[in-house]
Every structure is written in structure tokens, then in C-alpha cells.
Design a protein around this motif. Structure first.
Motif, PDB file in Angstrom:
ATOM      1  N   LYS A   1     -25.315  52.773 -69.119  1.00 11.04           N
ATOM      2  CA  LYS A   1     -25.435  52.086 -70.406  1.00 11.04           C
ATOM      3  C   LYS A   1     -25.335  53.005 -71.617  1.00 11.04           C
ATOM      4  O   LYS A   1     -24.733  52.636 -72.619  1.00 11.04           O
ATOM      5  CB  LYS A   1     -26.717  51.249 -70.428  1.00 11.04           C
ATOM      6  CG  LYS A   1     -26.610  50.048 -69.487  1.00 11.04           C
ATOM      7  CD  LYS A   1     -27.754  49.074 -69.614  1.00 11.04           C
ATOM      8  CE  LYS A   1     -27.516  47.878 -68.697  1.00 11.04           C
ATOM      9  NZ  LYS A   1     -28.620  46.900 -68.738  1.00 11.04           N
ATOM     10  N   PRO A   2     -25.902  54.230 -71.589  1.00 13.77           N
ATOM     11  CA  PRO A   2     -25.667  55.115 -72.735  1.00 13.77           C
ATOM     12  C   PRO A   2     -24.187  55.447 -72.938  1.00 13.77           C
ATOM     13  O   PRO A   2     -23.709  55.544 -74.078  1.00 13.77           O
ATOM     14  CB  PRO A   2     -26.476  56.369 -72.376  1.00 13.77           C
ATOM     15  CG  PRO A   2     -27.551  55.871 -71.487  1.00 13.77           C
ATOM     16  CD  PRO A   2     -26.907  54.790 -70.669  1.00 13.77           C
TER      17      PRO A   2
ATOM     18  N   PHE B   1     -27.002  51.799 -86.188  1.00  8.77           N
ATOM     19  CA  PHE B   1     -27.961  51.153 -85.284  1.00  8.77           C
ATOM     20  C   PHE B   1     -27.718  51.527 -83.827  1.00  8.77           C
ATOM     21  O   PHE B   1     -28.634  51.497 -83.013  1.00  8.77           O
ATOM     22  CB  PHE B   1     -27.852  49.630 -85.466  1.00  8.77           C
ATOM     23  CG  PHE B   1     -28.744  48.833 -84.563  1.00  8.77           C
ATOM     24  CD1 PHE B   1     -30.093  48.668 -84.867  1.00  8.77           C
ATOM     25  CD2 PHE B   1     -28.246  48.233 -83.411  1.00  8.77           C
ATOM     26  CE1 PHE B   1     -30.921  47.921 -84.044  1.00  8.77           C
ATOM     27  CE2 PHE B   1     -29.062  47.487 -82.581  1.00  8.77           C
ATOM     28  CZ  PHE B   1     -30.408  47.333 -82.901  1.00  8.77           C
ATOM     29  N   ARG B   2     -26.484  51.900 -83.493  1.00 13.02           N
ATOM     30  CA  ARG B   2     -26.094  52.056 -82.081  1.00 13.02           C
ATOM     31  C   ARG B   2     -26.934  53.102 -81.349  1.00 13.02           C
ATOM     32  O   ARG B   2     -27.386  52.877 -80.229  1.00 13.02           O
ATOM     33  CB  ARG B   2     -24.609  52.411 -82.006  1.00 13.02           C
ATOM     34  CG  ARG B   2     -24.089  52.536 -80.571  1.00 13.02           C
ATOM     35  CD  ARG B   2     -22.581  52.611 -80.549  1.00 13.02           C
ATOM     36  NE  ARG B   2     -21.996  51.328 -80.933  1.00 13.02           N
ATOM     37  CZ  ARG B   2     -21.279  51.132 -82.054  1.00 13.02           C
ATOM     38  NH1 ARG B   2     -21.070  52.136 -82.888  1.00 13.02           N
ATOM     39  NH2 ARG B   2     -20.802  49.952 -82.318  1.00 13.02           N
ATOM     40  N   LEU B   3     -27.130  54.264 -81.967  1.00 20.37           N
ATOM     41  CA  LEU B   3     -27.905  55.311 -81.297  1.00 20.37           C
ATOM     42  C   LEU B   3     -29.375  54.910 -81.176  1.00 20.37           C
ATOM     43  O   LEU B   3     -30.017  55.195 -80.164  1.00 20.37           O
ATOM     44  CB  LEU B   3     -27.776  56.633 -82.060  1.00 20.37           C
ATOM     45  CG  LEU B   3     -28.442  57.861 -81.421  1.00 20.37           C
ATOM     46  CD1 LEU B   3     -27.956  58.054 -79.989  1.00 20.37           C
ATOM     47  CD2 LEU B   3     -28.167  59.115 -82.246  1.00 20.37           C
TER      48      LEU B   3
ATOM     49  N   MET C   1     -33.414  51.543 -75.491  1.00 20.12           N
ATOM     50  CA  MET C   1     -33.235  51.171 -74.086  1.00 20.12           C
ATOM     51  C   MET C   1     -34.022  52.106 -73.175  1.00 20.12           C
ATOM     52  O   MET C   1     -34.623  51.675 -72.181  1.00 20.12           O
ATOM     53  CB  MET C   1     -31.753  51.215 -73.711  1.00 20.12           C
ATOM     54  CG  MET C   1     -31.456  50.753 -72.295  1.00 20.12           C
ATOM     55  SD  MET C   1     -29.851  51.324 -71.723  1.00 20.12           S
ATOM     56  CE  MET C   1     -30.182  53.069 -71.495  1.00 20.12           C
ATOM     57  N   ILE C   2     -34.061  53.392 -73.514  1.00 17.32           N
ATOM     58  CA  ILE C   2     -34.829  54.348 -72.716  1.00 17.32           C
ATOM     59  C   ILE C   2     -36.309  54.000 -72.769  1.00 17.32           C
ATOM     60  O   ILE C   2     -37.005  53.975 -71.743  1.00 17.32           O
ATOM     61  CB  ILE C   2     -34.588  55.785 -73.224  1.00 17.32           C
ATOM     62  CG1 ILE C   2     -33.115  56.184 -73.022  1.00 17.32           C
ATOM     63  CG2 ILE C   2     -35.510  56.774 -72.508  1.00 17.32           C
ATOM     64  CD1 ILE C   2     -32.747  57.519 -73.633  1.00 17.32           C
TER      65      ILE C   2
ATOM     66  N   PRO D   1     -42.219  52.729 -84.258  1.00 17.93           N
ATOM     67  CA  PRO D   1     -42.912  51.447 -84.062  1.00 17.93           C
ATOM     68  C   PRO D   1     -42.387  50.644 -82.872  1.00 17.93           C
ATOM     69  O   PRO D   1     -43.162  49.950 -82.200  1.00 17.93           O
ATOM     70  CB  PRO D   1     -42.677  50.706 -85.382  1.00 17.93           C
ATOM     71  CG  PRO D   1     -41.519  51.370 -86.025  1.00 17.93           C
ATOM     72  CD  PRO D   1     -41.586  52.793 -85.583  1.00 17.93           C
ATOM     73  N   ILE D   2     -41.088  50.744 -82.584  1.00 18.23           N
ATOM     74  CA  ILE D   2     -40.544  50.009 -81.439  1.00 18.23           C
ATOM     75  C   ILE D   2     -41.165  50.521 -80.138  1.00 18.23           C
ATOM     76  O   ILE D   2     -41.555  49.734 -79.265  1.00 18.23           O
ATOM     77  CB  ILE D   2     -39.007  50.139 -81.394  1.00 18.23           C
ATOM     78  CG1 ILE D   2     -38.376  49.322 -82.521  1.00 18.23           C
ATOM     79  CG2 ILE D   2     -38.457  49.658 -80.044  1.00 18.23           C
ATOM     80  CD1 ILE D   2     -36.874  49.510 -82.664  1.00 18.23           C
ATOM     81  N   SER D   3     -41.267  51.836 -79.995  1.00 20.80           N
ATOM     82  CA  SER D   3     -41.881  52.411 -78.793  1.00 20.80           C
ATOM     83  C   SER D   3     -43.346  52.010 -78.690  1.00 20.80           C
ATOM     84  O   SER D   3     -43.867  51.776 -77.590  1.00 20.80           O
ATOM     85  CB  SER D   3     -41.762  53.939 -78.825  1.00 20.80           C
ATOM     86  OG  SER D   3     -40.408  54.338 -78.791  1.00 20.80           O
ATOM     87  N   THR D   4     -44.010  51.903 -79.837  1.00 16.03           N
ATOM     88  CA  THR D   4     -45.410  51.463 -79.849  1.00 16.03           C
ATOM     89  C   THR D   4     -45.531  50.033 -79.338  1.00 16.03           C
ATOM     90  O   THR D   4     -46.437  49.710 -78.555  1.00 16.03           O
ATOM     91  CB  THR D   4     -45.982  51.563 -81.274  1.00 16.03           C
ATOM     92  OG1 THR D   4     -45.873  52.911 -81.738  1.00 16.03           O
ATOM     93  CG2 THR D   4     -47.440  51.137 -81.312  1.00 16.03           C
TER      94      THR D   4
END
Length: 500
Positions: free
Chosen positions: A33-34, A276-278, A284-285, A365-368
Motif C-alpha cells: 500500500k505505501p 495529504f497523500r503522505l 495507515m501505519i 491527533p490521528i494517532s491519539t
């Protein structure tokens, strides 16, 4: 005694299957996927141009926001039920496939109605039709995979999780860099990209259905209204949460296309897509790391009053791991945004870099939310999560309405960061209150020291080569985290694998 030994043996076998399946799921997804996101999608955007890709990206995000209408939480419901009652798979497969077709009609009605309200033209509607078909096929693949998960056929699930992307890489690679189009004197267009996705999805669906039909003996679809109503009723709370979260995560390009000055909407959406892509790849990780947490948290939240320290320790360990990853990625990549964006894109590198410098901090914040959102989901706190997501969506829309006319695409990045931060803080506060967790000041100071140290490191490295600078920052960050005790690799692996 014999029954106890037998159950222990079965649990050991199931645990081994789970660990093996998780290993292959993570490995295959991290390999494929990456490359899809940072190789093929970048190649497509460079080939068709940022403006054309922006048109695609805005329409794609509209189709993606309402993707939950195609599922309504059915996939999660099916996974749990098949795992508990594998003998019901034929009944479920037959009944739910009929429900999926009904939901497709509703999805098309909703999506095209919103497109009409947004003033879509014939080109946008034509693209939307193909993307709606692709969303349906993608949703169908996820549902079919849930049957393999329920039957504990994790290797099949792992293969199907990357097969569509692998096929797209082959098809798009041939069209982009092979001689497929040159022999026909054709130039690569965004529709070739869309058609490649359709073909890959169809092949994956056909394979999954073939295997399931052989294993279940399914001969025909049977419509069952009582079964349909039960499935939808149990799935709706989760479906609302997914819809709201998808909206505040994906609405920015749609608003950019709508609110930008005349003639610049597609280009601005394309610039946002490139930046946004990176972030999407890194998210995803974080998502894959959080996958095994739902069953772990589900068990712990059920028994947390008897062993609150275990839950608190698990949350702290996983949060520390996520923060080491997210803070390092945000600081290092933001500082090296100019070289990074110039490496990936042929034009508008400065514009991409300005947006990316802000947007990449959303990874924190997303990882949180992948930790605390999973914890609240496991505890059945969907009503609170839905409220937080609804407020985040409203906040994101209002900030975009304010920022886009003043700051353009960078303003939309600030709006996204603000909404994501609110969602993360709300979840943390709710989880700490519900489970009576009190992080120590020593732990908080360690996190702050780590963040400030990594931030200082990114500005102190004299290296002009961006990838060497990123490597140095990553190594230094790992060393600091290790010294501070924020990385507990051995304990984390035991948690995720269920070993003692």
C-alpha cells in the motif's frame, strides 16, 4: 481436567492463527500500500496534472464520505457473528449480499443528490458514477473478507487485503510506464486510473466469491426482511460514527473545490491531495498498529474494575509507542517538506510544501484517536464518540468557511488540524474520566521533553540532504525515547501477540 487441557490447546491454536494472520496482514499491507500511494498515485498525479487530479480527488472524497451507506456497520456485525456461529455463514452470505444490493441503490441516490446540490456538471457526474461503482466493489470486498476473518482463514484475508492494490499497481504501472497506451497512440488520463481500479476490484470480488461459494455451498440469494432489519438495527450506531468520522476527515477537498475562487477549485483540491497523500500513508501505519487493540481492549474494559492497573499500563504503553512515531514523523517531515515534495512532484512543489508543513501535524491527533477511540469503542461508548465526531465535523466546516477565502489551501489544512485535535483531546478526556486513569506528572514531562527534543533536533541538523536529515532525526528520536523509557518493544509485542 481433560476438557481444560483441550480448551487450552484450542486457545493456543487460535492464538497462533491470529498472530500469524496479523503478521501477514501487516507485512503485505506495508509492502504494497505505501508503494501504491507514494509510487502509483504520485505517478498518476504527475501524468495528468494537479488540476485534473484535483477534480478526481474532490469527487472521490464525496463518494468516500458516503461509503458507509454501502455497509452501515454490517461488516463488523458479520465478523463477530460468523466467528461465534460459523455454521450460519451460508444464511448470512445469502442474506447480506441481498442487503448490499439494496444499499447500493440508496447510496447512489444519496451521493448523486449531494452532487446535484453541489452543482456538479456532466463531467463530474460521469466520474462520480464510476467512483460510486468502485466504492461499492471496495465495500463488497471488505464484507467478503469479514467472512474469511470469521472463519479464521487469515491467510486468505491477508491475500485479499492487498490483491486489489497489487493488481492496480500492475495495471497502472503498465499504462504509466509500459507501452500499453503508446502502442495505441493514447495519452494516460484520469479515466484510465479509474478503469484500472474497477478491473482490479472486479477480479478480487470474483476470487473471493468463488472461494466462499466453494466453502459454503451457496447456490442462490435469498431475501429475508426480518434478517435484514436485525442486521441494520445492530449496525446503525457504528455506521453513524464511521459516517461522521469519514466526513470530517475527507470533506476538505470537497469544500476547497466549492469555496475556492472561480477556476481554481480543481487545482486547490489537487494541491491538497498531493500534500495529504503522505499523511494518509503514515496514518495507515498507525491504523495497522492499532488493529489488534480492539479485541485486547474489549477484554480489558470488561474486567477493568478488577484490574484497572492492567488497562492503564496497556493504554500508556501503546500511547507512548504511537506518540514516539507521530511526533518524530510530524517534526522531521514538516521541517524537510521542501525537499520531500520536490522529490515526489514535478510541479507546484512550493505549494505542496506549504500545505504539508501544517497538514502533517495531523498525524499526532490521528494517532491519539487510534488509541483512545479504540478504547471507547471497545467500552461501547458509541454515543459519546458520535457526539465528538459531529462536533468535529461542524468545527471543520465552519473553519473551512472562514479560512479558505482568506488563506486558501493552507487554511483548509489548519481547519483539518484543529478538528483532528479537538477529536483527540475529547477522546482522551472522556477515556481518562470513564476509566479513572490519572497519568503521572513524570510521564507527562517525559512526553513534553521528548517532543521538544525532537523539535530542536530537526532544526539543529546542518545536513542539506533531506533523506539523510530524516534518517538522523529518526535515529536520534529513537535514542531519546529509549533513554526516557517511552519505548517498551518487548512488552508491546507480548501485548499484541497475546503471549505471556
Amino acid at each position: 481436567m481433560a476438557d481444560s487441557s483441550l480448551n487450552s490447546g484450542r486457545n493456543t491454536i487460535l492464538q497462533g492463527q491470529l498472530v500469524t494472520g496479523l503478521f501477514w496482514l501487516l507485512l503485505l499491507n506495508l509492502l504494497v500500500k505505501p508503494f501504491w500511494m507514494l509510487g502509483v498515485e504520485v505517478g498518476v498525479q504527475n501524468a495528468v496534472g494537479s488540476e485534473t487530479y484535483g477534480l478526481y480527488f474532490a469527487v472521490f472524497n464525496l463518494s468516500y464520505i458516503f461509503n458507509i451507506v454501502l455497509d452501515l456497520g454490517i461488516t463488523n456485525f458479520n465478523t463477530r457473528n460468523i466467528a461465534r456461529h460459523p455454521n450460519l455463514i451460508e444464511k448470512h452470505l445469502s442474506g447480506i449480499l441481498g442487503v448490499k444490493l439494496l444499499l447500493l441503490l440508496f447510496y447512489l441516490l444519496v451521493t448523486f443528490s449531494v452532487g446535484a446540490l453541489l452543482g456538479y456538471n456532466s463531467t463530474q457526474f460521469g466520474l462520480l458514477a464510476w467512483l460510486c461503482l468502485n466504492q461499492f466493489l471496495s465495500s463488497l470486498i471488505l464484507y467478503l473478507r469479514s467472512n474469511f476473518e470469521g472463519l479464521l482463514l487469515f491467510r486468505w484475508d491477508s491475500v485479499l487485503s492487498i490483491l486489489d492494490r497489487l493488481l492496480m499497481i500492475v495495471i497502472c504501472g503498465f499504462l504509466l510506464w509500459g507501452s500499453g497506451l503508446s502502442m495505441l497512440n493514447l495519452q494516460f488520463s484520469i479515466y484510465h486510473f479509474v478503469y484500472a481500479q474497477t478491473a482490479a476490484y472486479l477480479i478480487t470480488v470474483a476470487l473471493a466469491l468463488t472461494v466462499l461459494v466453494r466453502k459454503t455451498g451457496l447456490r442462490r440469494l435469498r431475501w429475508n426482511w426480518p434478517f435484514t432489519l436485525v442486521v441494520l438495527k445492530k449496525s446503525l450506531p457504528f455506521a453513524l460514527l464511521v459516517l461522521l468520522m469519514a466526513s470530517y476527515n475527507r470533506i476538505d477537498p470537497v469544500l476547497l473545490q466549492l469555496l475556492s475562487p472561480r477556476g481554481t477549485g480543481d487545482l486547490n483540491a489537487g494541491l491538497y491531495a498531493g500534500a495529504f497523500r503522505l499523511l494518509d500513508a503514515l496514518t495507515m501505519i498507525a491504523y495497522l498498529v492499532s488493529v489488534p487493540l480492539l479485541p485486547v481492549f474489549s477484554r480489558m474494559t470488561k474486567e477493568w474494575q478488577r484490574s484497572p492497573a492492567e488497562l492503564c499500563d496497556t493504554v500508556r504503553r501503546m500511547f507512548s509507542l504511537m506518540m514516539v512515531f507521530a511526533i518524530t514523523a510530524a517534526c522531521a517531515l514538516s521541517n524537510q517538506s521542501d525537499g520531500l515534495m520536490a522529490f515526489f512532484y514535478n510541479d507546484h512543489a512550493e505549494n505542496y510544501a506549504a500545505i504539508f508543513q501544517v497538514l502533517i501535524f495531523c498525524i499526532i491527533p490521528i494517532s491519539t484517536t487510534y488509541i483512545f477511540g479504540t478504547l471507547l469503542t471497545a467500552a461501547g461508548r458509541l454515543r459519546q464518540l458520535n457526539l465528538f465526531a459531529a462536533i468535529s465535523l461542524l468545527l471543520n466546516i465552519l473553519l473551512n468557511l472562514w479560512f479558505i477565502p482568506k488563506l486558501g489551501v493552507v487554511g483548509s489544512a489548519f481547519a483539518a488540524l484543529t478538528a483532528q485535535t479537538f477529536m483527540a483531546v475529547a477522546q482522551v478526556v472522556a477515556a481518562l474520566r470513564i476509566f479513572s486513569m490519572r497519568p503521572s506528572w513524570g510521564y507527562i514531562l517525559k512526553l513534553l521533553f521528548f517532543a521538544l527534543s525532537v523539535l530542536a533536533c530537526t532544526f539543529c541538523i546542518p545536513c542539506q540532504n533531506w533523506w539523510i536529515a530524516l534518517l538522523v532525526v529518526a535515529l536520534v528520536a529513537m535514542g531519546i525515547a529509549w533513554v526516557l523509557g517511552l519505548l517498551e518493544i518487548k512488552g508491546t509485542m507480548k501485548l499484541l501477540t497475546g503471549s505471556k
